[in-house]
Every structure is written in structure tokens, then in C-alpha cells.
Design a protein around this motif. Sequence first.
Motif, PDB file in Angstrom:
ATOM      1  N   PHE A  87       7.651  -3.544   3.443  1.00 37.72           N
ATOM      2  CA  PHE A  87       7.057  -2.943   4.646  1.00 37.72           C
ATOM      3  C   PHE A  87       5.863  -2.054   4.302  1.00 37.72           C
ATOM      4  O   PHE A  87       4.872  -2.017   5.036  1.00 37.72           O
ATOM      5  CB  PHE A  87       8.094  -2.129   5.424  1.00 37.72           C
ATOM      6  CG  PHE A  87       8.957  -2.964   6.318  1.00 37.72           C
ATOM      7  CD1 PHE A  87       8.440  -3.538   7.462  1.00 37.72           C
ATOM      8  CD2 PHE A  87      10.285  -3.191   6.009  1.00 37.72           C
ATOM      9  CE1 PHE A  87       9.223  -4.322   8.294  1.00 37.72           C
ATOM     10  CE2 PHE A  87      11.086  -3.971   6.826  1.00 37.72           C
ATOM     11  CZ  PHE A  87      10.548  -4.540   7.971  1.00 37.72           C
ATOM     12  N   ARG A  88       5.955  -1.319   3.182  1.00 34.73           N
ATOM     13  CA  ARG A  88       4.863  -0.419   2.800  1.00 34.73           C
ATOM     14  C   ARG A  88       3.657  -1.178   2.279  1.00 34.73           C
ATOM     15  O   ARG A  88       2.533  -0.935   2.710  1.00 34.73           O
ATOM     16  CB  ARG A  88       5.324   0.580   1.732  1.00 34.73           C
ATOM     17  CG  ARG A  88       6.094   1.732   2.272  1.00 34.73           C
ATOM     18  CD  ARG A  88       6.447   2.770   1.205  1.00 34.73           C
ATOM     19  NE  ARG A  88       7.426   2.236   0.253  1.00 34.73           N
ATOM     20  CZ  ARG A  88       7.145   1.920  -1.012  1.00 34.73           C
ATOM     21  NH1 ARG A  88       5.964   2.119  -1.500  1.00 34.73           N
ATOM     22  NH2 ARG A  88       8.088   1.436  -1.796  1.00 34.73           N
ATOM     23  N   GLU A  89       3.875  -2.086   1.341  1.00 38.14           N
ATOM     24  CA  GLU A  89       2.764  -2.726   0.638  1.00 38.14           C
ATOM     25  C   GLU A  89       2.229  -3.975   1.342  1.00 38.14           C
ATOM     26  O   GLU A  89       1.027  -4.119   1.493  1.00 38.14           O
ATOM     27  CB  GLU A  89       3.180  -3.078  -0.791  1.00 38.14           C
ATOM     28  CG  GLU A  89       3.605  -1.878  -1.614  1.00 38.14           C
ATOM     29  CD  GLU A  89       2.514  -0.841  -1.775  1.00 38.14           C
ATOM     30  OE1 GLU A  89       1.328  -1.213  -1.884  1.00 38.14           O
ATOM     31  OE2 GLU A  89       2.845   0.366  -1.778  1.00 38.14           O
ATOM     32  N   ASP A  90       3.097  -4.867   1.739  1.00 43.41           N
ATOM     33  CA  ASP A  90       2.639  -6.124   2.326  1.00 43.41           C
ATOM     34  C   ASP A  90       2.262  -5.998   3.797  1.00 43.41           C
ATOM     35  O   ASP A  90       1.255  -6.548   4.231  1.00 43.41           O
ATOM     36  CB  ASP A  90       3.694  -7.217   2.161  1.00 43.41           C
ATOM     37  CG  ASP A  90       3.848  -7.653   0.720  1.00 43.41           C
ATOM     38  OD1 ASP A  90       2.999  -7.278  -0.105  1.00 43.41           O
ATOM     39  OD2 ASP A  90       4.817  -8.367   0.410  1.00 43.41           O
ATOM     40  N   LEU A  91       3.075  -5.312   4.561  1.00 43.85           N
ATOM     41  CA  LEU A  91       2.820  -5.212   5.998  1.00 43.85           C
ATOM     42  C   LEU A  91       2.053  -3.952   6.398  1.00 43.85           C
ATOM     43  O   LEU A  91       1.699  -3.789   7.563  1.00 43.85           O
ATOM     44  CB  LEU A  91       4.147  -5.275   6.769  1.00 43.85           C
ATOM     45  CG  LEU A  91       4.945  -6.565   6.605  1.00 43.85           C
ATOM     46  CD1 LEU A  91       6.240  -6.494   7.409  1.00 43.85           C
ATOM     47  CD2 LEU A  91       4.120  -7.768   7.046  1.00 43.85           C
ATOM     48  N   LEU A 148       3.073  -0.936   6.897  1.00 46.06           N
ATOM     49  CA  LEU A 148       3.798  -0.203   7.947  1.00 46.06           C
ATOM     50  C   LEU A 148       4.472   1.040   7.360  1.00 46.06           C
ATOM     51  O   LEU A 148       5.634   1.326   7.628  1.00 46.06           O
ATOM     52  CB  LEU A 148       4.841  -1.114   8.595  1.00 46.06           C
ATOM     53  CG  LEU A 148       4.291  -2.330   9.326  1.00 46.06           C
ATOM     54  CD1 LEU A 148       5.415  -3.256   9.764  1.00 46.06           C
ATOM     55  CD2 LEU A 148       3.456  -1.886  10.526  1.00 46.06           C
ATOM     56  N   THR A 149       3.738   1.778   6.578  1.00 46.78           N
ATOM     57  CA  THR A 149       4.274   2.930   5.852  1.00 46.78           C
ATOM     58  C   THR A 149       4.962   3.928   6.778  1.00 46.78           C
ATOM     59  O   THR A 149       6.005   4.481   6.425  1.00 46.78           O
ATOM     60  CB  THR A 149       3.133   3.629   5.072  1.00 46.78           C
ATOM     61  OG1 THR A 149       2.509   2.661   4.238  1.00 46.78           O
ATOM     62  CG2 THR A 149       3.667   4.771   4.237  1.00 46.78           C
ATOM     63  N   PHE A 188      12.133   5.301   9.279  1.00 44.66           N
ATOM     64  CA  PHE A 188      12.957   4.937  10.428  1.00 44.66           C
ATOM     65  C   PHE A 188      13.812   3.710  10.112  1.00 44.66           C
ATOM     66  O   PHE A 188      15.008   3.677  10.377  1.00 44.66           O
ATOM     67  CB  PHE A 188      12.063   4.686  11.648  1.00 44.66           C
ATOM     68  CG  PHE A 188      12.808   4.259  12.864  1.00 44.66           C
ATOM     69  CD1 PHE A 188      13.575   5.166  13.568  1.00 44.66           C
ATOM     70  CD2 PHE A 188      12.758   2.940  13.306  1.00 44.66           C
ATOM     71  CE1 PHE A 188      14.274   4.771  14.699  1.00 44.66           C
ATOM     72  CE2 PHE A 188      13.451   2.546  14.429  1.00 44.66           C
ATOM     73  CZ  PHE A 188      14.214   3.466  15.125  1.00 44.66           C
ATOM     74  N   ILE A 189      13.199   2.706   9.511  1.00 45.50           N
ATOM     75  CA  ILE A 189      13.928   1.488   9.154  1.00 45.50           C
ATOM     76  C   ILE A 189      15.020   1.796   8.134  1.00 45.50           C
ATOM     77  O   ILE A 189      16.151   1.312   8.250  1.00 45.50           O
ATOM     78  CB  ILE A 189      12.956   0.408   8.622  1.00 45.50           C
ATOM     79  CG1 ILE A 189      12.038  -0.059   9.749  1.00 45.50           C
ATOM     80  CG2 ILE A 189      13.714  -0.759   8.009  1.00 45.50           C
ATOM     81  CD1 ILE A 189      10.867  -0.907   9.297  1.00 45.50           C
TER      82      ILE A 189
END
Length: 165
Positions: free
Chosen positions: A8-12, A14-15, A20-21
Motif C-alpha cells: 500500500f505504501r510503495e506500490d499504491l 496510499l501511505t 487505518f488498514i
Amino acid sequence: MDLQSFFFREDLQLTAIVPFINIILFVLLFTVVMRIPLVWSAVISVMGYFAYVLLQVALVQLTFGYLSVNELTLHPEKGYLLQTISSVLGIGGSRVFYMLGGGFTFDFEKLRLKREAIYVYTLIGCALLLTIWLLYSGNTLIDVISVSIAFIFFAYYAVKKEKDR
């Protein structure tokens, strides 16, 4: 969880929503695997996450700029160092706390909440939304104050429930 966090942090990119996730996944883990009621799973997850945030913020402040946010951005290895130190201190501190008789020993099933659950769910949701907003704002002083208030509230709530039992 580390793999999904990295994805989620690197590819998407969405840091901001990764915390929350992670909290949602911890809640699900406690609820499904450990069979802890949803409300208590949320309280435990949020308390643990906020305690870890406070530990990391304290470490960043105590290093006098060596592990500042800018340094962590420029030198990823310093981020790994912060994670390692945080983990060692967190696990060590938890073990000492447990050995000294700290922790929660109540019967979760007897303490299932009714109307109180609505307030706790709302508060947890607000705390999580506030955390996401704080990550976007980037003001560490406000982050520390807000997370401290949330942690103190959840710690008070959990200890009060333990004593009421």
C-alpha cells in the motif's frame, strides 16, 4: 501485514491510509482468531497502535534530528533502525509490564457491551479518521498531542472496565 503495508505504501502510494488498514486487520485478527468481541478488539488494537506511535515519536525526538522525518525520507536505512529500536523497546517494555503484573485479565465474554458499544465505535472511528488527517497535515506536535489524548482515553477506558469487573 508487513507485506500488505509495503504494497500500500510503495506500490499504491496510499501511505496515509496504511495505519487505518493495519488497525482494521488487527481488529479482525483479534475478533476472528482470538474470539475477542469486536469492541474489545478495536480498543486493544487502537491502544497498541497509538502506544507504538508514541514510542516512535519519542525516539525521533530523543535522537535530536538523527531520525527526523526528513532523515527517514532521505535515508530509508534510518527508518529500519527506528523500526528496530521501537520493536526492541516495545517488546521489552511489554514483557517487563507483564512480569510486573500489568495487563488485562478480564473475561471478555462477560463484558460484552450494549449501548456503550455505539460510543466506542464512534470514538474509534473518529480517532482513526483524525489519525489519517494528521498524517496528511504533517505537524508532529499536533500528532503527539492528539495521539496522546486518544491513548490516554483508551487506556483509562480499558483500565476502568478492568476495575469495574
